[in-house]
Design a protein around this motif. Structure first.
Motif, mmCIF file in Angstrom:
data_model
loop_
_atom_site.group_PDB
_atom_site.id
_atom_site.type_symbol
_atom_site.label_atom_id
_atom_site.label_comp_id
_atom_site.label_asym_id
_atom_site.label_seq_id
_atom_site.Cartn_x
_atom_site.Cartn_y
_atom_site.Cartn_z
ATOM 1 N N MET A 156 0.552 -3.410 -4.463
ATOM 2 C CA MET A 156 -0.049 -4.344 -3.502
ATOM 3 C C MET A 156 0.992 -5.324 -2.975
ATOM 4 N N VAL A 157 1.820 -5.857 -3.878
ATOM 5 C CA VAL A 157 2.866 -6.800 -3.451
ATOM 6 C C VAL A 157 3.859 -6.107 -2.516
ATOM 7 N N ALA A 158 4.326 -4.917 -2.899
ATOM 8 C CA ALA A 158 5.283 -4.190 -2.060
ATOM 9 C C ALA A 158 4.679 -3.840 -0.710
ATOM 10 N N SER A 159 3.409 -3.473 -0.690
ATOM 11 C CA SER A 159 2.750 -3.096 0.565
ATOM 12 C C SER A 159 2.643 -4.282 1.521
ATOM 13 N N VAL A 160 2.345 -5.458 0.977
ATOM 14 C CA VAL A 160 2.279 -6.664 1.814
ATOM 15 C C VAL A 160 3.644 -6.965 2.425
ATOM 16 N N CYS B 157 7.828 7.598 1.814
ATOM 17 C CA CYS B 157 8.347 6.239 1.592
ATOM 18 C C CYS B 157 9.870 6.227 1.574
ATOM 19 N N TRP B 158 10.461 7.239 0.899
ATOM 20 C CA TRP B 158 11.926 7.301 0.891
ATOM 21 C C TRP B 158 12.481 7.558 2.290
ATOM 22 N N LEU B 159 11.797 8.395 3.061
ATOM 23 C CA LEU B 159 12.254 8.658 4.429
ATOM 24 C C LEU B 159 12.137 7.397 5.297
ATOM 25 N N PHE C 143 13.757 -8.854 9.439
ATOM 26 C CA PHE C 143 12.542 -8.075 9.185
ATOM 27 C C PHE C 143 12.841 -6.593 8.947
ATOM 28 N N SER C 144 13.906 -6.064 9.551
ATOM 29 C CA SER C 144 14.272 -4.682 9.233
ATOM 30 C C SER C 144 14.740 -4.580 7.793
ATOM 31 N N ARG C 145 15.521 -5.566 7.350
ATOM 32 C CA ARG C 145 15.967 -5.572 5.951
ATOM 33 C C ARG C 145 14.791 -5.792 5.008
ATOM 34 N N MET C 146 13.914 -6.710 5.376
ATOM 35 C CA MET C 146 12.723 -6.973 4.567
ATOM 36 C C MET C 146 11.884 -5.704 4.414
ATOM 37 N N THR C 147 11.787 -4.912 5.494
ATOM 38 C CA THR C 147 10.976 -3.702 5.459
ATOM 39 C C THR C 147 11.596 -2.637 4.575
ATOM 40 N N TRP C 148 12.898 -2.378 4.753
ATOM 41 C CA TRP C 148 13.477 -1.297 3.950
ATOM 42 C C TRP C 148 13.572 -1.668 2.472
ATOM 43 N N ILE C 149 13.765 -2.942 2.184
ATOM 44 C CA ILE C 149 13.751 -3.353 0.776
ATOM 45 C C ILE C 149 12.355 -3.172 0.188
ATOM 46 N N GLY C 150 11.327 -3.581 0.969
ATOM 47 C CA GLY C 150 9.954 -3.416 0.503
ATOM 48 C C GLY C 150 9.572 -1.953 0.316
ATOM 49 N N VAL C 151 9.987 -1.093 1.278
ATOM 50 C CA VAL C 151 9.672 0.332 1.172
ATOM 51 C C VAL C 151 10.416 0.965 -0.002
ATOM 52 N N MET C 152 11.665 0.562 -0.203
ATOM 53 C CA MET C 152 12.429 1.088 -1.335
ATOM 54 C C MET C 152 11.766 0.700 -2.659
ATOM 55 N N PHE C 153 11.334 -0.560 -2.760
ATOM 56 C CA PHE C 153 10.640 -1.026 -3.954
ATOM 57 C C PHE C 153 9.347 -0.239 -4.161
ATOM 58 N N LEU C 154 8.615 -0.025 -3.065
ATOM 59 C CA LEU C 154 7.369 0.730 -3.150
ATOM 60 C C LEU C 154 7.633 2.174 -3.583
ATOM 61 N N ALA C 155 8.695 2.793 -3.043
ATOM 62 C CA ALA C 155 9.020 4.169 -3.402
ATOM 63 C C ALA C 155 9.392 4.282 -4.878
ATOM 64 N N VAL C 156 10.174 3.322 -5.373
ATOM 65 C CA VAL C 156 10.562 3.339 -6.789
ATOM 66 C C VAL C 156 9.332 3.198 -7.674
ATOM 67 N N ILE C 157 8.436 2.273 -7.297
ATOM 68 C CA ILE C 157 7.203 2.100 -8.075
ATOM 69 C C ILE C 157 6.397 3.383 -8.086
ATOM 70 N N MET C 158 6.300 4.032 -6.917
ATOM 71 C CA MET C 158 5.523 5.268 -6.834
ATOM 72 C C MET C 158 6.146 6.370 -7.688
ATOM 73 N N VAL C 159 7.471 6.416 -7.736
ATOM 74 C CA VAL C 159 8.136 7.410 -8.583
ATOM 75 C C VAL C 159 7.725 7.217 -10.042
ATOM 76 N N PHE C 160 7.855 5.987 -10.543
ATOM 77 C CA PHE C 160 7.477 5.709 -11.927
ATOM 78 C C PHE C 160 5.981 5.924 -12.140
ATOM 79 N N PHE C 161 5.201 5.533 -11.144
ATOM 80 C CA PHE C 161 3.750 5.662 -11.258
ATOM 81 C C PHE C 161 3.339 7.128 -11.433
#
Length: 491
Positions: free
Chosen positions: A135-139, A272-274, A452-470
């Motif tokens: 939820m945090v990463a998605s926001v 997400c990685w793409l 905002f581009s940096r904010m987005t790719w950092i957020g997506v990367m964080f989300l992708a890592v979480i999804m991998v572990f999940f």
């Protein structure tokens, strides 16, 4: 105060000369479009991984290859994750068909996998933890991508406005040519009339073509940004919906729908990685753009944009504007020289241009005892007899007849029309419109674009890592439960 025939013809010829010079200044304008360049050296994957050294050129496919390739980290991880998912799926299919043997008509499970009773963990705590992190990463991703889309779209609109402004100025110039054709038709030759008409048509066609291409590119760019935004929002929304459902199926051990959601979440992780790689590339592209705009602002006449935004060529057309200014100044000089016969005593005409050779346009510098060109008709109304039958008008030298007044009014309006568009034409020739637009982008939009581009790719990367572990941890959890329940071997 009658006007001599020589003065009348002189005014007419000067206006015609101005009209013929005017298209020369406008002809350079229509080549201004929204293109930029910069010196960037990156690996070009389609050119045997050689360094691209052609500068920032959005018309060069090799530039796009090199800058898009900067997102290789995301693309590569996404492909690897997809490949791993396919291998895991294939492995599970093999195990499904091989994990059973028949002994006297009974199915006996072979415990080939996941016999790890010591690594048990709580599924509820796992689900809650990952749902909160996702939820945090998605926001973060939503805020970053939405703001990046807004800043990019606004920047494109600012650049497109350059073409619109240039179009307006050129169309104003053609309207002046049309007025000259209409009012001086009887005073100019058929050859000059044809040249004025064809010039006006060419100017209108050229600027309309530029505007059409600019708006087409704008629609293409905005559509591309919109597609990226929609895909990003769709993926994070699917994540927010799928992850809780996935967790419920895992906790309740509903294995068939559980494995369907394993596949779905695995594919969403690939996307997400793409997207991470895509926004990483967009940050580099934004940085390139802002860098080259900064360079253009510092030196608009010798930079990487010179081939696409020909400010140096436009500046060379300034001599044509100076000829226009010189022609109008000459008219003012002749009028003031014969002020006694053309204007009331003690009244002089204001020259809106400074002394040669600069001829700077400065209409606000008029002296108190002078009048502006636009005020001539109003002043001469008091010295004009509009009734030709009046004997007083015919005998007095202080009055002009209606025909002479109308002629002066026509010439005055034409010259004033040229003066009205002179400042804007000067802005085009000096590339001021482009510099102002780029300055606005640099001051108001460059930092937000990078942020905002940096904010987005950092957020997506964080989300992708979480999804991998999940996905991995839930798969391990499911595998443990299968190990503890032999009857559930078959999916």
């Amino acid at each position: 105060m009658a006007i001599s025939k020589d003065t009348t013809l002189g005014l007419a010829y000067i206006i015609v000369i101005i009209a013929l010079i005017l298209p020369q200044t406008a002809a350079q304008v229509v080549s201004i479009e929204e293109s930029v360049e910069d010196h960037t050296i990156r690996v070009d994957p389609v050119d045997n991984f050689k360094k691209y050294r052609g500068g920032y050129d959005i018309t060069n496919i090799h530039y796009w290859n090199s800058v898009i390739f900067t997102g290789i980290y995301g693309y590569a991880i996404g492909v690897v994750w997809l490949f791993c998912g396919m291998m895991c799926g294939l492995f599970w299919i093999i195990i499904t068909f091989c994990c059973q043997s028949h002994d006297g008509g009974r199915k006996i499970k072979k415990n080939l996998l996941c016999n790890c009773k010591s690594c048990h963990f709580s599924p509820i705590a796992l689900a809650i933890s990952f749902i909160m992190l996702i939820m945090v990463a998605s926001v973060v991703v939503y805020v970053g991508s939405a703001n990046f889309h807004f800043q990019a779209r606004t920047s494109v609109n600012i650049i497109v406005k350059i073409a619109d402004d240039a179009s307006e100025i050129v169309h104003n110039a053609t309207r002046v040519l049309g007025d000259i054709e209409k009012n001086l038709e009887s005073s100019i030759t058929a050859d000059v009339f044809t040249k004025l008409n064809s010039t006006a048509n060419r100017m209108d066609d050229a600027v309309d073509d530029v505007v059409e291409k600019t708006w087409t590119r704008r629609r293409t760019v905005n559509k591309a940004f919109k597609v990226v935004l929609i895909i990003t929002i769709l993926i994070i929304t699917l994540n927010l919906v799928a992850v809780p459902i996935f967790s419920v199926f895992g906790v309740k051990m509903f294995w068939r729908p559980f494995y369907v959601f394993v596949i779905l979440c695995w594919l969403m992780t690939v996307v997400c990685w793409l997207i991470f790689g895509l926004y990483f590339f967009l940050e580099n592209f934004s940085d390139d753009t802002c860098t080259v705009l900064e360079n253009f602002k510092e030196n608009p006449y010798n930079n990487t944009l010179s081939s696409t935004i020909p400010c140096a060529k436009l500046l060379s057309a300034k001599s044509f504007l100076q000829k226009i200014a010189a022609g109008i100044s000459h008219v003012v000089y002749e009028v003031n020289k014969n002020a006694g016969s053309l204007l009331p005593k003690g009244v002089y005409l204001c020259d809106p241009f400074s002394a040669p050779p600069e001829y700077s346009y400065q209409p606000e510098m008029c002296q108190p005892n002078t009048i502006k060109i636009a005020d001539i008709p109003e002043l001469l109304k008091h010295y004009t007899c509009f009734n030709d039958d009046n004997e007083k008008c015919g005998s007095s030298k202080d009055f002009m007849n209606a025909g002479e007044y109308n002629l002066v009014e026509t010439y005055t309006n034409l010259v004033q029309s040229i003066l009205n568009m002179y400042p804007r034409m000067e802005q085009l020739i000096e590339c001021q419109l482009v510099k102002d637009a780029f300055s606005q982008i640099i001051l108001e939009h460059c930092k937000p674009l990078k942020k905002f581009s940096r904010m987005t790719w950092i957020g997506v990367m964080f989300l992708a890592v979480i999804m991998v572990f999940f996905v991995v941890l839930w798969t391990i959890r499911a595998c443990q439960d299968h190990s503890h329940h032999p009857s559930d071997c078959s999916v």
